[in-house]
Design a protein around this motif. Structure first.
Motif, PDB file in Angstrom:
ATOM      1  N   UNK A  67       0.806  -1.233   0.000  1.00  0.00           N
ATOM      2  CA  UNK A  67       0.000   0.000   0.000  1.00  0.00           C
ATOM      3  C   UNK A  67       0.836   1.278   0.000  1.00  0.00           C
ATOM      4  N   UNK A  68       2.144   1.170  -0.064  1.00  0.00           N
ATOM      5  CA  UNK A  68       2.999   2.350  -0.147  1.00  0.00           C
ATOM      6  C   UNK A  68       3.410   2.571  -1.601  1.00  0.00           C
ATOM      7  N   UNK A  69       3.544   3.831  -1.966  1.00  0.00           N
ATOM      8  CA  UNK A  69       3.945   4.212  -3.319  1.00  0.00           C
ATOM      9  C   UNK A  69       5.146   5.138  -3.196  1.00  0.00           C
ATOM     10  N   UNK A  70       6.195   4.864  -3.989  1.00  0.00           N
ATOM     11  CA  UNK A  70       7.378   5.718  -3.959  1.00  0.00           C
ATOM     12  C   UNK A  70       8.228   5.461  -5.187  1.00  0.00           C
ATOM     13  N   UNK A  71       9.186   6.357  -5.413  1.00  0.00           N
ATOM     14  CA  UNK A  71      10.119   6.217  -6.537  1.00  0.00           C
ATOM     15  C   UNK A  71      11.395   5.583  -6.009  1.00  0.00           C
ATOM     16  N   UNK A  72      11.984   4.680  -6.761  1.00  0.00           N
ATOM     17  CA  UNK A  72      13.195   3.982  -6.316  1.00  0.00           C
ATOM     18  C   UNK A  72      14.378   4.933  -6.155  1.00  0.00           C
ATOM     19  N   UNK A  73      14.322   6.082  -6.800  1.00  0.00           N
ATOM     20  CA  UNK A  73      15.449   7.012  -6.765  1.00  0.00           C
ATOM     21  C   UNK A  73      15.471   7.888  -5.508  1.00  0.00           C
ATOM     22  N   UNK A  74      14.336   8.230  -4.952  1.00  0.00           N
ATOM     23  CA  UNK A  74      14.344   9.163  -3.821  1.00  0.00           C
ATOM     24  C   UNK A  74      13.620   8.635  -2.580  1.00  0.00           C
ATOM     25  N   UNK A  75      12.882   7.561  -2.699  1.00  0.00           N
ATOM     26  CA  UNK A  75      12.295   6.850  -1.553  1.00  0.00           C
ATOM     27  C   UNK A  75      11.349   7.683  -0.685  1.00  0.00           C
ATOM     28  N   UNK A  76      10.699   8.713  -1.245  1.00  0.00           N
ATOM     29  CA  UNK A  76       9.698   9.490  -0.481  1.00  0.00           C
ATOM     30  C   UNK A  76       8.384   8.729  -0.533  1.00  0.00           C
ATOM     31  N   UNK A  77       8.065   8.035   0.553  1.00  0.00           N
ATOM     32  CA  UNK A  77       6.920   7.120   0.569  1.00  0.00           C
ATOM     33  C   UNK A  77       5.621   7.828   0.951  1.00  0.00           C
ATOM     34  N   UNK A  78       4.531   7.355   0.339  1.00  0.00           N
ATOM     35  CA  UNK A  78       3.194   7.836   0.647  1.00  0.00           C
ATOM     36  C   UNK A  78       2.201   6.718   0.375  1.00  0.00           C
ATOM     37  N   UNK A  79       1.056   6.785   1.032  1.00  0.00           N
ATOM     38  CA  UNK A  79       0.004   5.791   0.763  1.00  0.00           C
ATOM     39  C   UNK A  79      -1.057   6.363  -0.169  1.00  0.00           C
ATOM     40  N   UNK A  80      -1.015   7.667  -0.414  1.00  0.00           N
ATOM     41  CA  UNK A  80      -2.002   8.340  -1.261  1.00  0.00           C
ATOM     42  C   UNK A  80      -1.489   8.433  -2.698  1.00  0.00           C
ATOM     43  N   UNK A  81      -2.228   7.860  -3.642  1.00  0.00           N
ATOM     44  CA  UNK A  81      -1.790   7.843  -5.035  1.00  0.00           C
ATOM     45  C   UNK A  81      -1.694   9.256  -5.612  1.00  0.00           C
ATOM     46  N   UNK A  82      -2.603  10.148  -5.248  1.00  0.00           N
ATOM     47  CA  UNK A  82      -2.581  11.526  -5.746  1.00  0.00           C
ATOM     48  C   UNK A  82      -1.317  12.243  -5.283  1.00  0.00           C
ATOM     49  N   UNK A  83      -0.939  12.042  -4.042  1.00  0.00           N
ATOM     50  CA  UNK A  83       0.292  12.639  -3.510  1.00  0.00           C
ATOM     51  C   UNK A  83       1.507  12.060  -4.228  1.00  0.00           C
ATOM     52  N   UNK A  84       1.489  10.758  -4.461  1.00  0.00           N
ATOM     53  CA  UNK A  84       2.586  10.103  -5.179  1.00  0.00           C
ATOM     54  C   UNK A  84       2.766  10.702  -6.572  1.00  0.00           C
ATOM     55  N   UNK A  85       1.659  10.876  -7.305  1.00  0.00           N
ATOM     56  CA  UNK A  85       1.722  11.418  -8.663  1.00  0.00           C
ATOM     57  C   UNK A  85       2.151  12.884  -8.678  1.00  0.00           C
ATOM     58  N   UNK A  86       1.917  13.601  -7.588  1.00  0.00           N
ATOM     59  CA  UNK A  86       2.258  15.023  -7.524  1.00  0.00           C
ATOM     60  C   UNK A  86       3.677  15.275  -7.013  1.00  0.00           C
ATOM     61  N   UNK A  87       4.390  14.232  -6.607  1.00  0.00           N
ATOM     62  CA  UNK A  87       5.751  14.428  -6.099  1.00  0.00           C
ATOM     63  C   UNK A  87       6.636  15.010  -7.190  1.00  0.00           C
ATOM     64  N   UNK A  88       7.307  16.132  -6.917  1.00  0.00           N
ATOM     65  CA  UNK A  88       8.219  16.687  -7.918  1.00  0.00           C
ATOM     66  C   UNK A  88       9.433  15.779  -8.089  1.00  0.00           C
ATOM     67  N   UNK A  89      10.020  15.815  -9.257  1.00  0.00           N
ATOM     68  CA  UNK A  89      11.187  14.984  -9.536  1.00  0.00           C
ATOM     69  C   UNK A  89      12.356  15.302  -8.621  1.00  0.00           C
ATOM     70  N   UNK A  90      13.272  14.371  -8.499  1.00  0.00           N
ATOM     71  CA  UNK A  90      14.421  14.552  -7.612  1.00  0.00           C
ATOM     72  C   UNK A  90      15.710  14.832  -8.391  1.00  0.00           C
ATOM     73  N   UNK A  91      15.618  14.903  -9.714  1.00  0.00           N
ATOM     74  CA  UNK A  91      16.802  15.146 -10.535  1.00  0.00           C
ATOM     75  C   UNK A  91      16.445  16.147 -11.639  1.00  0.00           C
TER      76      UNK A  91
END
Length: 107
Positions: A50-74
């Motif tokens: 139930x956690x969503x995150x990018x393998x590059x920056x590991x900022x975890x969230x359970x909310x899909x909308x928050x996950x999709x809105x995460x700004x890039x890390x590079x």
């Protein structure tokens, strides 16, 4: 010669072309501001327990909308053309594993 012309026509950049980098919401607009940097995630999206995150920056969230809105890390350049190359990744085996390149025959 016609083959090369067809390839050039396919590579034309049109207004509204979206950047192919993950988490970049940029679309080409044919203006002077099109030289801005791309902010993206170079890693892969991970969905685990139930956690969503990018393998590059590991900022975890359970909310899909928050996950999709995460700004890039590079930061880098926009990728406005799809890469049609297919990359074959080599398989690695540990000492106790063997590749399935032959079929065992039981007699």
């Amino acid at each position: 010669m016609q083959c090369c012309q067809n390839q050039l026509l396919q590579m034309e950049l049109t207004v509204g072309t979206a950047c192919e980098n993950s988490a970049c919401n940029y679309c080409f607009s044919d203006s002077a501001t099109d030289d801005n940097q791309c902010r993206f995630h170079p890693g892969a999206p991970i969905f685990h327990e139930s956690m969503k995150y990018w393998s590059c920056c590991q900022r975890k969230t359970s909310d899909f909308t928050v996950f999709m809105a995460q700004p890039g890390c590079k930061y880098g350049q926009h990728k406005l053309f799809k890469d049609n190359r297919v990359e074959m990744k080599g398989l690695q085996y540990s000492d106790d594993q063997q590749p399935f390149d032959t079929i065992p025959v039981i007699t």
